[in-house]
Design an enzyme around this catalytic site. Sequence first.
Site, PDB file in Angstrom:
ATOM      1  N   LYS A   1      -1.452  16.065   3.970  1.00 16.55           N
ATOM      2  CA  LYS A   1      -0.524  15.809   2.981  1.00 16.55           C
ATOM      3  C   LYS A   1      -1.171  16.336   1.521  1.00 16.55           C
ATOM      4  O   LYS A   1      -0.659  17.046   0.824  1.00 16.55           O
ATOM      5  CB  LYS A   1       0.010  14.432   2.605  1.00 16.55           C
TER       6      LYS A   1
ATOM      7  N   GLY B   1       4.837  11.353  -5.781  1.00 15.72           N
ATOM      8  CA  GLY B   1       3.987  11.092  -6.845  1.00 15.72           C
ATOM      9  C   GLY B   1       2.981  12.113  -7.160  1.00 15.72           C
ATOM     10  O   GLY B   1       2.628  12.291  -8.259  1.00 15.72           O
TER      11      GLY B   1
ATOM     12  N   ARG C   1       7.456   4.410 -11.032  1.00 15.60           N
ATOM     13  CA  ARG C   1       6.114   4.518 -10.864  1.00 15.60           C
ATOM     14  C   ARG C   1       5.359   4.805 -11.974  1.00 15.60           C
ATOM     15  O   ARG C   1       5.743   5.722 -12.864  1.00 15.60           O
ATOM     16  CB  ARG C   1       5.687   5.503  -9.729  1.00 15.60           C
TER      17      ARG C   1
ATOM     18  N   SER D   1      -8.416   7.065  -8.950  1.00 15.46           N
ATOM     19  CA  SER D   1      -6.986   7.763  -8.556  1.00 15.46           C
ATOM     20  C   SER D   1      -7.260   9.137  -8.392  1.00 15.46           C
ATOM     21  O   SER D   1      -7.535   9.814  -9.342  1.00 15.46           O
ATOM     22  CB  SER D   1      -6.103   7.237  -9.797  1.00 15.46           C
TER      23      SER D   1
ATOM     24  N   GLN E   1      -4.718  11.142  -7.752  1.00 17.73           N
ATOM     25  CA  GLN E   1      -3.928  11.883  -8.428  1.00 17.73           C
ATOM     26  C   GLN E   1      -4.180  12.264  -9.988  1.00 17.73           C
ATOM     27  O   GLN E   1      -3.788  13.410 -10.515  1.00 17.73           O
ATOM     28  CB  GLN E   1      -2.532  11.291  -8.178  1.00 17.73           C
TER      29      GLN E   1
ATOM     30  N   ASP F   1      -3.904   4.260   1.575  1.00 14.24           N
ATOM     31  CA  ASP F   1      -2.578   4.373   2.227  1.00 14.24           C
ATOM     32  C   ASP F   1      -2.414   3.631   3.621  1.00 14.24           C
ATOM     33  O   ASP F   1      -1.561   3.712   4.200  1.00 14.24           O
ATOM     34  CB  ASP F   1      -2.453   5.945   2.323  1.00 14.24           C
TER      35      ASP F   1
ATOM     36  N   LYS G   1       2.621   2.213  -5.425  1.00 13.72           N
ATOM     37  CA  LYS G   1       3.048   3.258  -4.450  1.00 13.72           C
ATOM     38  C   LYS G   1       4.694   3.252  -4.267  1.00 13.72           C
ATOM     39  O   LYS G   1       5.445   2.582  -5.181  1.00 13.72           O
ATOM     40  CB  LYS G   1       2.404   2.806  -3.301  1.00 13.72           C
TER      41      LYS G   1
ATOM     42  N   ARG H   1       5.065   4.791   4.578  1.00 15.70           N
ATOM     43  CA  ARG H   1       4.002   3.906   5.213  1.00 15.70           C
ATOM     44  C   ARG H   1       4.267   2.737   5.837  1.00 15.70           C
ATOM     45  O   ARG H   1       3.798   2.297   6.790  1.00 15.70           O
ATOM     46  CB  ARG H   1       2.673   3.915   4.215  1.00 15.70           C
TER      47      ARG H   1
END
Length: 423
Positions: free
Chosen positions: A21, A92, A120, A164, A166, A312, A339, A385
Site C-alpha cells: 500500500k 490518511g 485524524r 511518522s 507520513q 499497523d 488511526k 486492520r
Amino acid sequence: MDIEVKKKRFLKGVISVPGDKSISHRAVMIGSIAEGITEIENFLLGEDCISTINCMKNLGVDIELKGTNVKVQGKGLYLNKSEKILDVGNSGTTIRLLMGILAGQKFETTLTGDDSIKRRPMGRVITPLSMMGAKIEAREGNFAPLTVFGNKLKGIYYKMPIASAQVKSSIMLASLYADDKTTIEEPYPSRNHTELMFSSFGAKVEVNGTKITCYPGYKLQGQKVIVPGDISSAAYFIVAATLVPNSEVTIKNVNVNPTRTGIIDVIKEMGGDIVLTNERTINNEKVADITVKTSRLKGIEIGGSLIPRLIDEIPVIAVAAVFAEGKTVIKDAEELKVKESNRINTITSELKKMGAKIFETEDGMIIEGTGFLKGNTVESYNDHRIAMSLWVAGLMAEGETKIKNAECVNISYPDFYKTFDML
C-alpha cells in the site's frame, strides 16, 4: 456486509498478497511529479490507493489503469489547479503526502475525506509545512477539510516529535519545492519507502542515522516500479499459520524492507517458525518468500524503536498474544489512537467480547495468554486492520464469529476473505 468465520483445523498452501500500500501510493504521487512515464506493476487496487489516483487525475495528471498495471504520464513538479475539492476517502496517506506536494504549487487546493479522516490529526503535517512557508487553513483543531495555499517554500531543519513516515514523506515532498536543503530528524526510524523511491527517481537524498536530508533542484525521471507484496497484508497469514494447528503457509514476493519487518521479529521472538527464502532486491526494496509453520508462542514485551516497524500489525499481534503462554505487554503505541479507529480501544473491546483477558493502557495493552476465545458478534469500526485481525481471531475461536461491516477490508485487501478460503 457482515461475514461469519469458523474455527479452522489447518491452513496449508502457497499464496500471494496484494501490492504494498505504501509503495503503491508513493509510486503514483512521485511518478506524477516526475518527468516522463512511470509504469507501475502489481499496484494495490484497494480503495485508498484508488483515492490517490483520483486526486492526481484531478490535478491534471494522465493516469491509465489496466488490471494491476498503472501508467502515469508525469507532469513535472508543477501540477494543474483542480476544478473540484479533492476527496481522499479514508486515506490518511493520500491527504498527508498530498499536502506536501500542494504546499509548493502555484494555486490553492481544498482537501477533504470521510468521517474517519475528519477525526485524524493534521497539525503534525501543518506545523512543519507552515515552517517551510506554506499557508494552510484547517477546521478548528487542525482537522480536515483543509485548504493548502501553494507558496514559495524554504528549506528547514525539523525535529519530529514522533516517528511518522507520513509526516516525514510530506516534508520530503515539499522539500522538492524549497529554496535550500531540508533536514528531518526522527526519534526512531520509520518506514523508508519515500527515501528509496526518491533515490530511484533521481532526487538527492542523504540518510545519516535518523537524519534525512533532501536537496532541491534535481529532476525526477519516470521509472518502472514493480510493487512487492504488502507485509502488512501478509501479517494476518503469518499469525494465522502460526496459531492454527497443523499449518504451513508460504507467502510469495513479500516486501521485507527492514523498517517494516517488526511483525516477523516479534513472532519469531515469541517462538514462531518463520523462514525467508528467495531474498532479492527490486527497486531498492528487499523482497522474499515467507514460509510459516504452526508454533507454540510465549508472551513478550514490545515497545520502543520496534513500534514504528509494526504499528499497523499491533491488532493482529494482540490476537497472537491471546494464544501465547504468559503475559504480553505492548507499550509506546499511542499512535494507534489516531488511526482509522482508536486501535488500542477497538481491538481490546472486541477481543474482550470473545473472552480474551486483554486490558487497555495509556500507550498500549496488556494481554494474558489464556489460549481460548469463543465466537461472538464483533464490530470492525469500519477499520480494515481491525476486521482482518478479528477474522484471524475467529479462525481460532470456539463456535462462530460474526464480523460487522466486514467490507472495510476493501481499503487495503479486497480479496482478503477469498485468499483465506484458498488455504
